[in-house]
Scaffold this active site. Structure first.
Site, short mmCIF file in Angstrom:
data_model
loop_
_atom_site.label_atom_id
_atom_site.label_comp_id
_atom_site.label_asym_id
_atom_site.label_seq_id
_atom_site.Cartn_x
_atom_site.Cartn_y
_atom_site.Cartn_z
N TYR A 143 0.74 -1.11 0.12
CA TYR A 143 -0.12 -0.09 -0.17
C TYR A 143 0.76 1.22 0.11
CZ TYR A 143 -3.35 3.56 1.79
OH TYR A 143 -4.08 4.59 1.92
N ASP A 238 9.40 3.09 -0.32
CA ASP A 238 8.19 3.71 0.47
C ASP A 238 8.23 3.44 1.70
OD1 ASP A 238 6.08 4.60 1.67
OD2 ASP A 238 4.46 3.70 0.44
N LYS A 266 4.14 9.02 9.01
CA LYS A 266 4.10 8.16 10.37
C LYS A 266 4.92 8.61 11.40
CE LYS A 266 1.16 4.71 8.42
NZ LYS A 266 1.16 3.97 7.19
C1 PLP Z 1 0.62 4.42 5.90
C2 PLP Z 1 1.23 4.40 4.60
C3 PLP Z 1 1.20 5.19 3.66
C4 PLP Z 1 0.15 6.20 3.62
O1 PLP Z 1 0.39 7.28 4.50
P1 PLP Z 1 -0.80 8.27 5.06
O2 PLP Z 1 -0.18 9.08 6.09
O3 PLP Z 1 -1.90 7.37 5.53
O4 PLP Z 1 -1.46 8.83 3.66
C5 PLP Z 1 1.75 5.07 2.47
N1 PLP Z 1 2.76 3.81 2.37
C6 PLP Z 1 2.87 3.17 3.31
C7 PLP Z 1 3.99 2.03 3.21
C8 PLP Z 1 2.06 3.02 4.53
O5 PLP Z 1 2.35 2.28 5.45
#
Ligand code: PLP
Length: 428
Positions: A143, A238, A266
């Site tokens: 994701y 990511d 995060k």
């Molecule tokens: C949480 C997450 C996102 C999205 O971040 P948001 O702050 O919820 O928009 C993107 N990539 C990864 C790997 C994530 O865990």
């Protein structure tokens, strides 16, 4: 009589779609009523009915210092008193950028945004602008936020481009995204052999945490790095979840890979809305105002978010921080695995730094298809038994979990004991 949680959920559903502002919070996959939280402190959260839980979600990763860390709260309060937002540069942003590029050596420059989604969306646009190509590769089960180009599932055939996985995403757009299987280096080689000159980027969660926890093989990541270099594609790690979660310099240093771009979110915001993307200077210089790739944000680099991020990044640099975090996390998963074995429940578990995966399967999965073979019903029963026992896990089987530095040995033991009772319930 209804509980307060039930009353709040009924009320929420009248004005908020599904009663929640992000879908997984709705408990759709586990059933039952979402808990509405009123307070968090350290390793604990309290719901609207006053029940206390030991929390293994940590706001889905950011709260590595636990809830309401006093230093973070003080820094945010002080920043707030000095003005909530300026839409003009502040010194704190430089300090945060300097800390990030010092901790993540692959990044020469970094830009701050307000969420992980913004970071990944912008990184994809930047990779496309830099290479002059449109196509990119992602992996099934990873994701990367809810940007249009990223909400794509595999196409009808192997090595074909994808289809939208969400309503409202144009098929035309999905056609530029190819979805491959995680941990399959041969598929990557085949994809580059076939489409190499079209591929702008490969984006990957270097440890996957959005299909439960999946650990990459070294060969998978090495192959990705080599192919991107050979074909002039941009490798995007990511690290929105893994950044400062799996180690002091994030997943890229654990695996010894230098990506071209990295995205964060995060933990870097310490519980406030903040994301970041950064990488090689020649790529980052393509962003406005230096270059032609547009990216902007009214609240980008918000002083409250920056203050929370700075405190967090400083506190996690304490000597021994990640050893302690990793030990706690491992104690939790090993404790659960041992209780499952005693109870005769098919179960496996693993952790990387402060993140963990629990699987109702004999073996830890290596990709999305393997993960989907786990026993969903068993997880859901286990989840509710844990909730009753005062342990809050992510309300879906396909999510990683998180431990904070303030989870005590007693918290971990109590959670493992709740686990023993939950496994026993599974055998009833
Ligand atoms: C949480 C997450 C996102 C999205 O971040 P948001 O702050 O919820 O928009 C993107 N990539 C990864 C790997 C994530 O865990």
């Amino acid at each position: 009589m209804n509980t307060k949680n039930e009353d709040l959920f009924a009320r929420a559903q009248k004005t908020i779609p599904g009663g929640v502002n992000s879908p997984v919070r709705a408990f759709r996959s586990v059933g039952g009523t979402p808990r509405f939280f009123t307070r968090g402190e350290g390793a604990y959260v309290w719901d609207a009915d006053g029940k206390r839980y030991i929390d293994y979600v940590g706001s889905w990763g950011p709260l590595i210092l636990g809830h309401a860390d006093p230093d973070t709260v003080a820094a945010v309060q002080q920043a707030a008193a000095n003005g909530l937002s300026f839409g003009a540069p502040t010194e704190g942003e430089i300090e945060l950028a300097e800390l990030l590029v010092a901790r993540v050596p692959s990044m020469d420059m970094v830009r701050l945004v307000s969420s992980g989604t913004e970071a990944t969306m912008s990184a994809i646009r930047l990779a496309r602008g830099f290479t002059g190509r449109d196509a990119f590769i992602k992996f099934e089960g990873c994701y990367h936020g809810h940007g249009d180009s990223l909400l794509v599932k595999a196409g009808s055939g192997l090595l074909t481009f994808g289809n939208p996985s969400s309503g409202g995403v144009p098929a035309d757009l999905a056609q530029h995204t190819m979805v491959l299987s995680y941990n399959d280096p041969q598929q990557l080689r085949d994809a580059f052999a076939k489409h190499g000159e079209k591929i702008a980027a490969v984006i990957v969660e270097p440890v996957a945490g959005n299909m439960n926890l999946i650990v990459p093989t070294q060969e998978f990541l090495d192959t990705m790095r080599e192919l991107c270099t050979q074909h002039g594609a941009v490798l995007i790690f990511d690290e929105v979840m893994t950044g400062f979660r799996v180690g002091p310099n994030s997943a890229q240093s654990l695996f010894g890979i230098t990506p071209d771009l990295s995205t964060f979110g995060k933990i870097v915001g310490g519980g406030m809305p903040l994301g970041a993307f950064g990488g090689r200077r020649e790529i980052m210089e393509q962003i406005a105002p230096l270059g032609p790739v547009y990216q902007a944000g009214t609240l980008s680099g918000n002083p409250l978010s920056v203050a929370a991020g700075l405190v967090t990044l400083k506190k996690i640099a304490a000597p021994g921080f990640y050893d302690a975090l990793g030990t706690k996390t491992k104690a939790f998963v090993d404790g659960l695995a041992s209780e499952a074995k005693k109870a005769g429940v098919p179960f496996s578990a693993q952790s990387v730094g402060g993140m963990f995966g629990l699987y109702f399967a004999e073996q830890c999965p290596g990709n999305f298809a393997e993960m989907m073979r786990g026993d969903l019903k068993a997880f859901n029963t286990f989840f509710h038994a844990m909730l009753d026992g005062g342990v809050y896990l992510a309300p879906a089987a396909y999510e990683a979990g998180f431990v904070s530095i303030v989870h005590s040995d007693a918290d971990i033991s109590a959670s493992v004991a709740a686990g023993a009772a939950a496994f026993a319930r599974l055998k009833d």
